[in-house]
Design a protein around this motif. Structure first.
Motif, PDB file in Angstrom:
ATOM      1  N   GLY A 346      94.465 -12.637  53.267  1.00 23.79           N
ATOM      2  CA  GLY A 346      95.219 -13.879  53.096  1.00 23.79           C
ATOM      3  C   GLY A 346      96.444 -13.768  52.230  1.00 23.79           C
ATOM      4  N   PHE A 347      96.809 -12.551  51.837  1.00 26.78           N
ATOM      5  CA  PHE A 347      97.975 -12.376  50.971  1.00 26.78           C
ATOM      6  C   PHE A 347      99.206 -12.080  51.822  1.00 26.78           C
ATOM      7  CE2 PHE A 347      94.402 -11.084  48.167  1.00 26.78           C
ATOM      8  CZ  PHE A 347      94.531 -12.110  47.240  1.00 26.78           C
ATOM      9  N   LEU A 348      99.902 -13.136  52.195  1.00 25.95           N
ATOM     10  CA  LEU A 348     101.134 -12.977  52.948  1.00 25.95           C
ATOM     11  C   LEU A 348     102.318 -12.766  52.020  1.00 25.95           C
ATOM     12  CD1 LEU A 348     100.575 -15.639  55.755  1.00 25.95           C
ATOM     13  CD2 LEU A 348      99.872 -13.234  55.668  1.00 25.95           C
ATOM     14  N   ASN A 349     102.142 -13.080  50.743  1.00 27.86           N
ATOM     15  CA  ASN A 349     103.125 -12.760  49.708  1.00 27.86           C
ATOM     16  C   ASN A 349     102.560 -11.619  48.873  1.00 27.86           C
ATOM     17  OD1 ASN A 349     104.890 -14.899  50.383  1.00 27.86           O
ATOM     18  ND2 ASN A 349     103.609 -16.332  49.254  1.00 27.86           N
ATOM     19  N   GLN A 350     103.172 -10.442  48.983  1.00 30.84           N
ATOM     20  CA  GLN A 350     102.677  -9.276  48.271  1.00 30.84           C
ATOM     21  C   GLN A 350     103.791  -8.718  47.374  1.00 30.84           C
ATOM     22  OE1 GLN A 350     100.852  -6.338  50.860  1.00 30.84           O
ATOM     23  NE2 GLN A 350      99.976  -7.920  52.189  1.00 30.84           N
ATOM     24  N   ILE A 351     103.421  -8.367  46.162  1.00 31.64           N
ATOM     25  CA  ILE A 351     104.360  -7.751  45.222  1.00 31.64           C
ATOM     26  C   ILE A 351     103.734  -6.457  44.734  1.00 31.64           C
ATOM     27  CG2 ILE A 351     105.629  -8.014  43.060  1.00 31.64           C
ATOM     28  CD1 ILE A 351     105.296 -11.068  43.376  1.00 31.64           C
ATOM     29  N   ASP A 352     104.459  -5.366  44.855  1.00 34.96           N
ATOM     30  CA  ASP A 352     104.019  -4.076  44.342  1.00 34.96           C
ATOM     31  C   ASP A 352     104.936  -3.660  43.205  1.00 34.96           C
ATOM     32  OD1 ASP A 352     102.174  -4.092  46.362  1.00 34.96           O
ATOM     33  OD2 ASP A 352     102.927  -2.310  47.399  1.00 34.96           O
ATOM     34  N   VAL A 353     104.358  -3.160  42.126  1.00 32.16           N
ATOM     35  CA  VAL A 353     105.129  -2.645  40.997  1.00 32.16           C
ATOM     36  C   VAL A 353     104.988  -1.125  41.009  1.00 32.16           C
ATOM     37  CG1 VAL A 353     105.451  -2.670  38.509  1.00 32.16           C
ATOM     38  CG2 VAL A 353     104.691  -4.755  39.690  1.00 32.16           C
ATOM     39  N   TRP A 354     106.095  -0.433  41.254  1.00 31.79           N
ATOM     40  CA  TRP A 354     106.086   1.030  41.402  1.00 31.79           C
ATOM     41  C   TRP A 354     107.013   1.672  40.385  1.00 31.79           C
ATOM     42  CZ3 TRP A 354     107.180   1.455  47.406  1.00 31.79           C
ATOM     43  CH2 TRP A 354     106.089   0.942  48.111  1.00 31.79           C
ATOM     44  N   GLY A 355     106.780   2.949  40.143  1.00 26.38           N
ATOM     45  CA  GLY A 355     107.698   3.738  39.340  1.00 26.38           C
ATOM     46  C   GLY A 355     108.988   3.984  40.092  1.00 26.38           C
ATOM     47  N   ALA A 356     110.056   4.236  39.339  1.00 23.61           N
ATOM     48  CA  ALA A 356     111.379   4.395  39.954  1.00 23.61           C
ATOM     49  C   ALA A 356     111.431   5.570  40.916  1.00 23.61           C
ATOM     50  CB  ALA A 356     112.434   4.570  38.867  1.00 23.61           C
ATOM     51  N   GLY A 374     102.834  -8.772  62.053  1.00 27.42           N
ATOM     52  CA  GLY A 374     103.560  -9.585  63.022  1.00 27.42           C
ATOM     53  C   GLY A 374     104.637 -10.430  62.384  1.00 27.42           C
ATOM     54  N   GLY A 375     105.184  -9.932  61.261  1.00 27.31           N
ATOM     55  CA  GLY A 375     106.259 -10.646  60.579  1.00 27.31           C
ATOM     56  C   GLY A 375     105.785 -11.766  59.667  1.00 27.31           C
ATOM     57  N   LYS A 376     104.476 -11.931  59.530  1.00 30.08           N
ATOM     58  CA  LYS A 376     103.953 -13.032  58.715  1.00 30.08           C
ATOM     59  C   LYS A 376     103.937 -12.709  57.230  1.00 30.08           C
ATOM     60  CE  LYS A 376     100.955 -14.786  62.419  1.00 30.08           C
ATOM     61  NZ  LYS A 376      99.544 -15.033  62.819  1.00 30.08           N
ATOM     62  N   ALA A 377     103.752 -11.439  56.887  1.00 29.25           N
ATOM     63  CA  ALA A 377     103.635 -11.051  55.483  1.00 29.25           C
ATOM     64  C   ALA A 377     104.930 -10.417  54.996  1.00 29.25           C
ATOM     65  CB  ALA A 377     102.470 -10.086  55.286  1.00 29.25           C
ATOM     66  N   ALA A 378     105.198 -10.583  53.711  1.00 26.57           N
ATOM     67  CA  ALA A 378     106.407 -10.019  53.109  1.00 26.57           C
ATOM     68  C   ALA A 378     106.025  -9.254  51.851  1.00 26.57           C
ATOM     69  CB  ALA A 378     107.407 -11.118  52.771  1.00 26.57           C
ATOM     70  N   LEU A 379     106.746  -8.167  51.613  1.00 24.98           N
ATOM     71  CA  LEU A 379     106.492  -7.318  50.456  1.00 24.98           C
ATOM     72  C   LEU A 379     107.750  -7.221  49.608  1.00 24.98           C
ATOM     73  CD1 LEU A 379     104.843  -5.176  48.853  1.00 24.98           C
ATOM     74  CD2 LEU A 379     105.739  -3.462  50.457  1.00 24.98           C
ATOM     75  N   ASP A 380     107.596  -7.543  48.320  1.00 23.09           N
ATOM     76  CA  ASP A 380     108.667  -7.311  47.353  1.00 23.09           C
ATOM     77  C   ASP A 380     108.221  -6.186  46.441  1.00 23.09           C
ATOM     78  OD1 ASP A 380     110.927  -7.466  45.773  1.00 23.09           O
ATOM     79  OD2 ASP A 380     110.180  -9.136  44.561  1.00 23.09           O
ATOM     80  N   VAL A 381     109.009  -5.129  46.367  1.00 26.39           N
ATOM     81  CA  VAL A 381     108.679  -3.988  45.517  1.00 26.39           C
ATOM     82  C   VAL A 381     109.578  -4.029  44.292  1.00 26.39           C
ATOM     83  CG1 VAL A 381     108.576  -1.478  45.328  1.00 26.39           C
ATOM     84  CG2 VAL A 381     107.946  -2.595  47.481  1.00 26.39           C
ATOM     85  N   LYS A 382     108.971  -4.059  43.130  1.00 28.09           N
ATOM     86  CA  LYS A 382     109.708  -4.034  41.867  1.00 28.09           C
ATOM     87  C   LYS A 382     109.588  -2.625  41.287  1.00 28.09           C
ATOM     88  CE  LYS A 382     111.329  -7.322  40.955  1.00 28.09           C
ATOM     89  NZ  LYS A 382     112.520  -8.003  41.521  1.00 28.09           N
ATOM     90  N   LEU A 383     110.712  -1.954  41.167  1.00 28.52           N
ATOM     91  CA  LEU A 383     110.744  -0.597  40.632  1.00 28.52           C
ATOM     92  C   LEU A 383     110.936  -0.641  39.123  1.00 28.52           C
ATOM     93  CD1 LEU A 383     112.987   1.132  43.330  1.00 28.52           C
ATOM     94  CD2 LEU A 383     110.500   1.184  43.156  1.00 28.52           C
ATOM     95  N   VAL A 384     110.109   0.108  38.426  1.00 30.81           N
ATOM     96  CA  VAL A 384     110.155   0.135  36.967  1.00 30.81           C
ATOM     97  C   VAL A 384     110.728   1.477  36.530  1.00 30.81           C
ATOM     98  CG1 VAL A 384     108.788   0.053  34.868  1.00 30.81           C
ATOM     99  CG2 VAL A 384     108.218  -1.444  36.773  1.00 30.81           C
ATOM    100  N   GLN A 385     111.818   1.418  35.796  1.00 27.68           N
ATOM    101  CA  GLN A 385     112.513   2.640  35.394  1.00 27.68           C
ATOM    102  C   GLN A 385     111.802   3.332  34.231  1.00 27.68           C
ATOM    103  OE1 GLN A 385     114.744   4.765  36.070  1.00 27.68           O
ATOM    104  NE2 GLN A 385     115.954   3.898  37.728  1.00 27.68           N
TER     105      GLN A 385
END
Length: 584
Positions: A346-356, A374-385
């Protein structure tokens, strides 16, 4: 009271009313209208982009539309003045009586002040840390842990239903290496002199694992075949490392509600295979040969047919392999299955925190999630320096225990959790951070965490002193919110109230941008406003917070102090930093 939300409604109402003048705008266009604090405070109290973003839909020049909107806004009771700037920005100055109402609301609402509902209860999964369980966590992991945790706090305050997740990389080659490293420590525990070959983990942190294996198996594994000892040593090492990681995170006040095992993607059900077949059914999997990457050595390049995901159809630069030459899955294939699993939960809004260092991986993962959902879910990746560690300006390079890096626990033990968390958030996540172990414990304005905590402690001291000086005064939230707040007309007092008024909008903007560092910056500015006013009171007695010969003014100023306390405590909670009662 959220003055920005209130005036956004006023602006939208003004725009909607223009339909009576024959200007018709689509309802959806109003979503682009925002009200912010102007960059230059001399331009007014509020500014809106309404005319700039709606002019095309209205078929008018921005300034012409701005004049029509401004005429409507001028009739709003709380508006003192409306100006049009540049090509069509609208600046608003509100009446003086607005600010006491905002302070009253902040004091009365207490912890609820600044809570906003932009999330609407939507589920969002924030996956952060996810360090390989191959050793203790280092300062780089520390920054990702703090950032992810603060972001989850921020989203929760903005009205999202947040799940905090840790992905345990307990499958693949790196944990096999861990198992072999632990086996050497087991042999060492049994009296053998060992040499750690290159490619294995040399740190002393595996010695306790070796001792535990000896306690469990005696010397039986010394002569056992690798097929028998490797899974035992690997699992024992993973369990020990994850226990240590959980302890490190607890010391940092970081918590996860879900720990997800990579191994569970293949047993008891092979979810990786299922994901590949789902993509194949969409026509997004094919057998093909990739072009030789630019810069690849011809001698090392092997042209062969592979199982490929058509990621270029979803915004990636090249198509991506899902199977290795030995028939096992690539890391990417497992990651597709994992993100599909999150979408299935059920997580169509996903955020991943990754190393740079994972920056090159972002496009393919976003492409994969778009395809598999099918285009329903979106991923925002936040890169940590990177975090560069110093002590009095000199680089700090390694610790004995880890072998080649400074551990997270060593840093927390030396300077404290609050200093670590605040300073890890005092720069934007994608900027390199210089962390000086000496400077973050200094008691000075140049140390932001001290400066903000000191503001809270100083405010609490004022309230304690007031209780002693005027013991019959009701200092409860209800009484203070009803004080004669219109008497707070000094420029410094008004500036503080205006800063407090910005807090709900700050939470909205920071949550929408996934940028918790904005909260840290804001808290420092509010602390600076308060310390400045306190210093003015030292020099001018009529500006002091406690005026024993003027109870009405004292009540009003104590309400101001309580408003500062309310916001500082709220913002520090988002950052995971303690709002201390007094400084020692």
């Amino acid at each position: 009271m959220n003055i920005f939300a209130l005036f956004t409604q006023h602006v939208r109402a003004a725009v909607s009313a223009l339909a009576a003048d024959g200007i018709v705008l689509p309802e959806a266009a109003l979503d682009r209208v925002v009200v912010e604090a102007p960059r230059d405070p001399t331009h007014g109290d509020l500014a809106t982009n309404a005319a700039m973003v709606l002019s095309k839909d209205a078929g008018m020049k921005p300034r012409d539309l701005a004049e029509k909107i401004a005429a409507r806004l001028a009739a709003v009771p709380d508006v003192a003045k409306v100006d049009i700037a540049g090509p069509g920005f609208i600046n608003l100055t509100v009446k003086a009586e607005v600010w006491p109402r905002i302070l009253s609301a902040a004091v009365a609402q207490g912890e609820a002040f600044g809570r906003v509902a932009i999330g609407g209860g939507a589920k969002v999964n924030v996956e952060y840390v996810s360090a390989n369980p191959t050793g203790p966590m280092h300062v780089g992991h520390c920054r990702g842990a703090v950032f992810g945790d603060a972001l989850a706090n921020l989203l929760d305050r903005a009205g999202y239903d947040v799940t905090r997740e840790y992905y345990i990389n307990d499958a693949g080659a790196q944990v096999q290496v861990l198992g072999r490293s632990a086996y050497l420590r087991y042999r060492e525990a049994n009296g053998e002199t060992i040499t750690i070959p290159e490619g294995l983990y040399p740190g002393d942190y595996l010695k306790p694992v070796g001792e535990a294996l000896k306690a469990a198996y005696g010397d039986r594994l010394m002569t056992a075949p690798e097929a028998e000892w490797l899974p035992l040593c690997r699992d024992a090492a993973i369990d020990a490392m994850m226990s240590e990681i959980r302890g490190d995170l607890e010391a940092l006040n970081v918590s996860h509600s879900v720990f997800f095992s990579e191994r569970s993607l293949q047993a008891p059900v092979d979810k990786v295979r299922a994901s590949i077949e789902a993509l194949r059914a969409q026509g997004n999997i094919y057998e093909g040969v990739l072009e030789r990457p630019k810069g690849a050595d011809d001698a090392d390049w092997e042209e062969r047919e592979q199982t490929l995901f058509r990621s270029t159809a979803f915004g990636d630069d090249v198509d991506r392999p899902l199977m290795k030459s030995d028939g096992t899955y690539t890391y990417f294939a497992s990651d597709i299955a994992y993100h599909k699993d999150k979408a299935d939960r059920g997580f169509l809004n996903q955020i991943d925190v990754w190393g740079a260092d994972h920056g090159g991986y972002v496009k393919r993962m976003q492409a994969a999630l778009k395809a598999i959902s099918g285009g329903k879910a979106a991923l925002d990746v936040k890169l940590v320096q990177l975090v560069r560690l110093f002590r009095d300006g000199e680089p700090v390079r390694m610790s004995k225990r880890s072998g080649d890096f400074v551990t997270l626990r060593e840093v927390v033990d030396e300077v404290g959790r609050d200093a670590v968390r605040f300073m890890m958030l005092y720069r934007k996540n994608d900027a390199t951070l210089d962390f000086d172990l000496a400077k973050v414990v200094e008691q000075s304005k140049d140390n932001p965490v001290f400066y903000v905590q000191y503001a809270h402690a100083r405010c609490r001291s004022i309230l304690r002193n007031a209780a002693a000086a005027v013991p019959d005064m009701d200092l409860g939230a209800a009484a203070l919110s009803a004080a004669a707040l219109d008497r707070l007309d000094d420029q410094g007092e008004v500036a503080i109230i205006q800063r407090i008024a910005q807090y709900p909008r700050l939470i909205e903007a920071a949550a929408q941008a996934h940028e918790p560092h904005r909260v840290a910056f804001y808290l420092y500015e509010l602390a600076s406003d308060f310390h400045s006013q306190w210093n003015r009171g030292k020099d001018s007695s009529h500006l002091r917070f406690i005026m024993e010969n003027d109870r009405q003014m004292t009540a009003a100023r104590l309400a101001l102090v309580q408003g500062i306390v309310t916001v500082l405590r709220s913002g520090l909670a988002i950052l995971g930093v303690e709002a201390v009662e007094e400084m020692r």
